[in-house]
Design a protein around this motif. Structure first.
Motif, short mmCIF file in Angstrom:
data_model
loop_
_atom_site.label_atom_id
_atom_site.label_comp_id
_atom_site.label_asym_id
_atom_site.label_seq_id
_atom_site.Cartn_x
_atom_site.Cartn_y
_atom_site.Cartn_z
N UNK A 261 4.76 -51.66 0.84
CA UNK A 261 5.23 -51.98 -0.51
C UNK A 261 6.26 -50.93 -0.93
N UNK A 262 7.48 -51.02 -0.42
CA UNK A 262 8.47 -49.96 -0.68
C UNK A 262 8.85 -49.81 -2.15
N UNK A 263 8.93 -50.91 -2.87
CA UNK A 263 9.29 -50.81 -4.30
C UNK A 263 8.24 -50.04 -5.07
N UNK A 264 6.98 -50.35 -4.80
CA UNK A 264 5.88 -49.66 -5.49
C UNK A 264 5.89 -48.18 -5.14
N UNK A 265 6.11 -47.85 -3.85
CA UNK A 265 6.10 -46.44 -3.46
C UNK A 265 7.27 -45.70 -4.10
N UNK A 266 8.47 -46.31 -4.05
CA UNK A 266 9.64 -45.66 -4.64
C UNK A 266 9.46 -45.44 -6.13
N UNK A 267 8.81 -46.41 -6.79
CA UNK A 267 8.57 -46.27 -8.22
C UNK A 267 7.62 -45.14 -8.55
N UNK A 268 6.80 -44.72 -7.58
CA UNK A 268 5.86 -43.62 -7.82
C UNK A 268 6.42 -42.25 -7.50
N UNK A 269 7.64 -42.19 -6.97
CA UNK A 269 8.24 -40.90 -6.66
C UNK A 269 8.77 -40.26 -7.94
N UNK A 270 8.50 -38.98 -8.14
CA UNK A 270 8.99 -38.31 -9.35
C UNK A 270 10.50 -38.12 -9.31
N UNK A 271 11.10 -38.00 -10.47
CA UNK A 271 12.54 -37.75 -10.56
C UNK A 271 12.87 -36.45 -9.84
#
Length: 297
Positions: A261-271
């Motif tokens: 689930x790349x979108x979900x993982x990318x969304x969880x990465x901090x700025x």
């Protein structure tokens, strides 16, 4: 009936078990890649398939017959592309093909047709009268593949067919191997180029320590072991990231996260996190199963 059938295949050299209980089948018309690091047991397995090394145990059949009982006329159904180009340097390109065809008792009338056809197939038609020593490395490799086809074999065994070649020569050989697949030939190849195996093979067998670690279609192996997507996140890793749902692997300066689930993982990465996102590939599978340490030999 499978073209190749290996059951509990074993090979021992004194106390060393080079192959330990390997079992697999290869159906007619398939292209199968036998992959493994140096010392994994794949070369020993290939040598047993070619009748160059005796089995210590198990059963190995070619065309439904035990490998040590395959008669000469059946061996003509096997085309071999060795890792080294063992061409005769004293003969011309065409003569290399003619002599090899005579070894397999191909009629002269048939050879007169097959030799120019194979030279054209491997884009060597203008080099028929050249000596082998006048050829480039890529040309020698193409001639070795052409030679393996002189008796119109059903099974073609290729040991690292494109090692050391430039990109143009590699792509040409890939195209020709795909042509052979479309003709219904059965291909078994070893390679250290994972992109080559992923492009050509219907099925992959990964071997290490003399045992099969995994087997399946390239896409299935990618989905099973590396989830389809890879995020390479540079250290220091943000707090809490290692407790998420993705599987991960520490490779030193960064950590590889495997996720479906790349979108979900990318969304969880901090700025501010530094990372690279890419589609997973067969090399990720290979390294995850066999490790990242260098092997001798």
């Amino acid at each position: 009936m499978p073209i190749i059938s290996a059951t509990n295949l074993q090979k021992r050299y004194g106390a060393l078990e080079a192959v330990r209980g390997v079992s697999f089948e290869i159906e007619s018309g398939a292209c199968v890649g036998l992959l493994g690091p140096n010392g994994a047991g794949k070369t020993t397995t290939m040598r047993m398939l070619m009748g160059l090394t005796r089995l210590s145990g198990g059963e190995l059949k070619l065309f439904g017959r035990p490998v040590d009982g395959v008669a000469r006329e059946r061996r003509a159904r096997i085309g071999l592309v060795p890792q080294d180009d063992n061409l005769d340097p004293d003969l011309s390109v065409s003569q290399n093909l003619h002599i090899y065809g005579r070894y397999f008792c191909v009629p002269e009338a048939e050879l007169s047709k097959r030799v120019p056809q194979l030279l054209a197939f491997m884009q060597l038609e203008e080099r028929g009268d050249s000596r082998v020593m006048q050829l480039s490395g890529g040309m020698k490799r193409r001639l070795t593949i052409a030679r393996s086809l002189i008796a119109n074999p059903d099974l073609i065994i290729l040991d690292e067919p494109t090692t050391g070649l430039d990109p143009q020569a590699r792509v040409l050989i890939w195209r020709r191997l795909l042509d052979l697949k479309r003709e219904g030939k059965t291909l078994l190849l070893t390679t250290h180029y994972m992109d080559e195996a992923q492009r050509l093979c219907d099925r992959i067998i990964i071997i290490d320590g003399g045992e099969i670690l995994a087997e399946g279609a390239p896409t299935d192996l990618i989905d099973r072991f590396v989830k389809g997507h890879v995020f390479e996140v540079q250290k220091p890793i943000p707090d809490g990231l290692l407790v998420g749902p993705a599987e991960y692997e520490d490779i030193g300066d960064s950590i590889l996260f495997y996720t479906a689930t790349p979108s979900q993982f990318a969304g969880g990465l901090p700025a501010g996190a530094t990372y690279i996102h890419r589609a997973a590939n067969l090399e990720d599978v290979f390294l995850r199963l066999t490790g990242r340490s260098l092997r001798e030999g």
